[in-house]
Design a protein around this motif. Structure first.
Motif, short mmCIF file in Angstrom:
data_model
loop_
_atom_site.label_atom_id
_atom_site.label_comp_id
_atom_site.label_asym_id
_atom_site.label_seq_id
_atom_site.Cartn_x
_atom_site.Cartn_y
_atom_site.Cartn_z
N GLN A 174 62.44 13.25 -12.92
CA GLN A 174 61.17 13.46 -13.60
C GLN A 174 60.88 14.95 -13.60
N ASP A 175 60.39 15.41 -14.73
CA ASP A 175 60.12 16.86 -14.83
C ASP A 175 58.90 17.25 -14.01
N ILE A 176 58.99 18.40 -13.41
CA ILE A 176 57.81 19.00 -12.77
C ILE A 176 57.62 20.37 -13.40
N LYS A 177 56.38 20.63 -13.79
CA LYS A 177 56.11 21.96 -14.35
C LYS A 177 55.02 22.59 -13.52
N ARG A 178 55.22 23.83 -13.16
CA ARG A 178 54.18 24.56 -12.42
C ARG A 178 54.05 25.93 -13.01
N GLU A 179 52.79 26.38 -13.05
CA GLU A 179 52.60 27.75 -13.52
C GLU A 179 52.49 28.64 -12.28
N THR A 180 53.27 29.67 -12.26
CA THR A 180 53.18 30.56 -11.09
C THR A 180 53.08 32.00 -11.58
N TRP A 181 52.49 32.84 -10.73
CA TRP A 181 52.42 34.26 -11.05
C TRP A 181 53.65 34.95 -10.51
N VAL A 182 54.23 35.78 -11.35
CA VAL A 182 55.38 36.56 -10.88
C VAL A 182 55.13 38.04 -11.19
N LEU A 183 55.82 38.91 -10.44
CA LEU A 183 55.61 40.35 -10.61
C LEU A 183 56.33 40.85 -11.86
N THR A 184 55.68 41.76 -12.57
CA THR A 184 56.35 42.45 -13.66
C THR A 184 57.23 43.54 -13.04
N GLU A 185 58.04 44.21 -13.85
CA GLU A 185 58.88 45.29 -13.34
C GLU A 185 58.03 46.33 -12.63
N GLU A 186 56.90 46.68 -13.26
CA GLU A 186 55.99 47.65 -12.66
C GLU A 186 55.45 47.13 -11.32
N GLY A 187 55.06 45.84 -11.33
CA GLY A 187 54.56 45.20 -10.11
C GLY A 187 55.58 45.26 -8.98
N LYS A 188 56.85 45.00 -9.35
CA LYS A 188 57.91 45.01 -8.33
C LYS A 188 58.06 46.39 -7.72
N LYS A 189 57.91 47.41 -8.60
CA LYS A 189 58.07 48.80 -8.12
C LYS A 189 56.98 49.14 -7.10
#
Ligand code: PHE
Length: 492
Positions: A49-64
């Motif tokens: 069964q599919d599970i979908k979750r929305e999550t926040w991830v860092l942009t390239e700038e965020g990672k820096k």
């Protein structure tokens, strides 16, 4: 490893409730788990069964910034604890992006006094932005206002995460044997074919398109035309040679040596070998005679016929150069055997030294038909033309008097083109002159009716091509060959 983990887990457990957590707990890349789950699902080892979750991830700038600290903190640290630093000097210490964003944010936070010189307003700051980014990186939650401010600074973006919950499927087994795709010699020798599971045939799989040759539209139309000629009992003439002597191309056809078509502007002459090796000498004499002083009721042309001119090799300008040789052979045969009527045709390449444009090339293909029999008249010619062209789908014909050096009378052939709504010229025809036939040795009552047309013209009309260079030559798009439809003329 991922496959063993999943199948092994399901042996003792009802379900894997979240493939993401399952992967994290075992230190397996989630993408790998997903691949295996998809494949197991395809063979019904598992249900999902599919599970979908929305999550926040860092942009390239965020990672820096998560790694190096936020620009505002980097800027703050670059300002001395005591005293001040000039703007220029501060700028030199930092990356230009960091300097710009740092100034804005540190000013907003009231950490520094901005101006020509910059000084600290507080002694100690905390890098909240970096901490928040690190939390997000670790998959932890942060509060809504913080999310909004990081989002506004484009340091994080929302990403849809997809995973599965997984249970046993109808074909579940704790281990999956890879199905064999081939039965090998080794399988037979070892006897392990008895235990092997074979992969089922996929009868609906598409095979690669077969690599094969394709016929050019000209060849398709040519084949249909040959069918038509054969239906009418015509024999094909051997035209498999491009080089001819001027003699067969012109002289034998009672075409005078001063005729403009014999000029190099209209004809390609050969440099090597520049002249023909042999001609039938008796017949050459007859031809010379008829050109110079006529005979058989003709006055001839009254000029001095030159052998050198007749010897010149050229690329044939019409397939009538073959017709003249075939007729000569026929007349020779008739000298010792009873004369028998003949119907001949040819479809082959000819060459003319012409300026190339959208309807002309320096080489094209000529269709030629001729009937040799006793007592033929112009009516026979009109009759056979109507029969021939109606088989090409052209039944409305008109004839216009014309001139050829070798035919009298001569007629241009016009056909009414329904699509264009007008009469178009489709060919040339006539009855070969006695000045051509009698020197060959034909009896007086034998005549020859003949006609010629280009293969390109009907092909272009049939295939809706309006520039000849799209049909023939080095600029032709090869898909023309791969995609063109069957030619249906002549099928009735
Ligand atoms: N040879 C002529 C041409 O090149 C065609 C033709 C053939 C005309 C036979 C009359 C008779 O156009």
């Amino acid at each position: 490893m991922a496959e063993e983990a999943i199948l092994g887990y399901l042996e003792n457990h009802e379900e894997i409730s979240d493939s993401g957590e399952f992967a994290a707990e075992r230190g397996i890349d989630h993408a790998e788990i997903v691949n295996v789950v998809k494949s197991l699902h395809g063979f019904r080892f598992v249900d999902t069964q599919d599970i979908k979750r929305e999550t926040w991830v860092l942009t390239e700038e965020g990672k820096k910034y998560a790694a190096e600290g936020s620009p505002e903190v980097q800027l703050f640290l670059a300002v001395p604890a005591e005293g001040s630093i000039s703007k220029d000097e501060l700028q030199k210490k930092l990356d230009s992006g960091i300097f710009k964003i740092g100034c804005t944010q540190a000013g907003k936070n009231k950490w520094v006094e901005m101006g020509k010189h910059i000084s600290r307003k507080v002694q100690h700051v905390e890098d909240k932005v970096k901490d928040l980014l690190l939390r997000i990186q670790d998959g932890k939650t942060i509060d809504k206002d913080d999310i909004n401010s990081l989002k506004a600074r484009k340091l994080i973006v929302l990403q849809t995460w997809k995973g599965y919950s997984v249970r046993k499927g109808p074909n579940y087994a704790p281990k999956r044997k890879k199905p064999a795709t081939d039965l090998t010699r080794e399988n037979l020798q070892r006897g392990d074919w008895k235990e092997l599971e074979f992969k089922e045939y996929n009868f609906s799989a598409k095979g690669p398109p077969p690599e094969c040759g394709h016929l050019h539209p000209l060849n398709k139309v040519k084949d249909r035309l040959k069918d038509i000629f054969r239906q009418l009992n015509f024999e094909e003439m051997p035209t498999n040679r491009y080089v001819e002597s001027s003699f067969w191309n012109f002289d034998a056809l009672f075409q005078p040596q001063q005729h403009p078509a014999r000029d190099s502007h209209d004809t390609f002459f050969l440099q090597v070998p520049s002249t023909t090796r042999q001609l039938p000498e008796d017949y050459v004499e007859q031809v010379k005679e008829v050109h110079e002083s006529g005979g058989y009721g003709s006055r001839g042309y009254g000029y001095e016929w030159k052998r050198d001119e007749a010897n010149k090799n050229l690329l044939r300008t019409h397939t009538t150069a073959i017709s003249s040789q075939m007729l000569y052979a026929l007349a020779q045969h008739a000298k010792v055997h009873p004369f028998s009527p003949k119907r001949y045709f040819s479809i082959d390449r000819v060459f003319r030294n012409e300026a190339v444009d959208r309807t002309h090339l320096a080489e094209f293909h000529q269709i030629e038909g001729l009937v040799c029999d006793r007592g033929l008249t112009l009516s026979h010619l009109i009759g056979i033309l109507e029969d021939f062209f109606s088989r090409l789908g052209m039944s409305k014909l008109r004839f216009k008097p014309a001139y050829n050096p070798y035919t009298e009378p001569s007629m241009e052939i016009f056909s009414y083109h329904e699509g264009f709504g007008k009469w178009v010229e489709i060919g040339n025809s006539g009855m070969f002159r006695p000045e051509m036939l009698r020197p060959m040795g034909f009896p007086e009552d034998v005549s020859v009716i003949a006609w010629g047309l280009s293969l390109e013209r009907p092909t272009m009309i049939l295939y809706g091509i309006d520039n000849i260079r799209d049909l023939f030559g080095h600029k032709v798009d090869l898909t023309l060959m791969k995609r063109n439809p069957l030619c249906l003329i002549g099928i009735r």
